[in-house]
Design a protein around this motif. Sequence first.
Motif: not given
Length: 438
Positions: A337, A409, A412, A419, A430, A432
Amino acid sequence: MEQGIKLLPDIPRFYTALAEWLACMTFIFVLKRRITGWKLAAVSGMALLVQSVFLVYTQNIRLWLWLPCMMTAVLLMTGFLFLCLKGSWCDAVYCGLFSFVIAEFAASLEWQLYLFSFQKYEGKAVPYIVLLISYGIIYVTIGWLLRRQRTPDGMLYMKVRELWAVLLIAISVFAMSNLGFLQIATPFSSQYGDAVSIIRTMIDFAGVAMMYAFHALRNENRARRELDMMQDVLRNQYLQYQQSKESIDLINYKYHDLKHQIEILRREQDQEKRNAFLNQMEEEIHRYEVQNKTGNQVVDTILTSKNIVCEQSGISMNCVADGKLLDFMNTMDICSILGNALDNAIEYEKQVKDLEKRLIHVAIFAQKNFVILRFENYFEGHLELKEGIPVTTKTKRKEFHGFGIRSIKYVVDKYDGAVSISQNENWFELRILIPVKR
């Protein structure tokens, strides 16, 4: 038709046109569409009308025109699919060929069921009832099978070389299933029309099975390749983390040694020029000492290593992060990430000509029952997304673009997170969100 063969009524041309149209509609409802709403309804209605008029009008043409007419029907189906589906012309050709084979099977099976099982029943509505039930069962089943193989983004991404295999299957199935209806005797002909009809239906069914097997195998191979590439990205980020950790540890040792040496030099020489040089030297070393102390060693190492890259590239990176919030995550997942998000931001900022605008902001914080990771970087121009992935500005190796975001993604999703990518004026963001499971 050759003499001695028991003639059977041919499939009504409208039945064939309807079968072809329904096959196209099956793909349109399963895959991602280019148009929706009333536009889709209008185009679909027009496509059914054109397909029906064309096939009914050409039902009594001469034999030598029959093959060009079938090719034209496939082209009409392909054009209809290209108008309605998102994707390239390769995707439309693939769906058109697949739809044609499905339609041949559906029309043949429905007509065979009617002739051999329901023709004896009187009533004008009987043919239409058989048509409705048969087509309903066939296309609902095929639609269900295709939806099982649907990619997450609903796209096909066909390549030209893959179309050759599909084209070969379609031509072979069509030729084999229709040889028995030619005037010349063939090994696949019969003196009995009912046998010819059965052979045609069985060959068409085999064709549908082969096309679906190709479709499923292709999707499986594509998913495996993407997974392998994302795993490579994960391993690469983890390897970078290990290398950065070793480098930063070494820098820390060197820093403490140099610190003592500078103190000795200060006491031995008191010249103004020397002091200025030592002050500059200490300031440059200081940047390597000031590491991000977030409470999580993995986060600290990644942020520090990326900050060093930013310093070398004239990028200012500001970070406010509570690394303890990520203690529940796997080390490789944190690397993926943070590493991919910052690599993408750094890569873009290097292209910004104004050094004062090379800015990156990182924040890791908790809000209610979520851990939020926010990455922002200065962005010029307009953000364009394609299937949830920013369109690349790279001129080389575009085929590898997007796997950083996809890897994020992928990680996550393991934590049931989400996301989002957006643009706020001159800032790319971006975000998350990962739920905290207590």
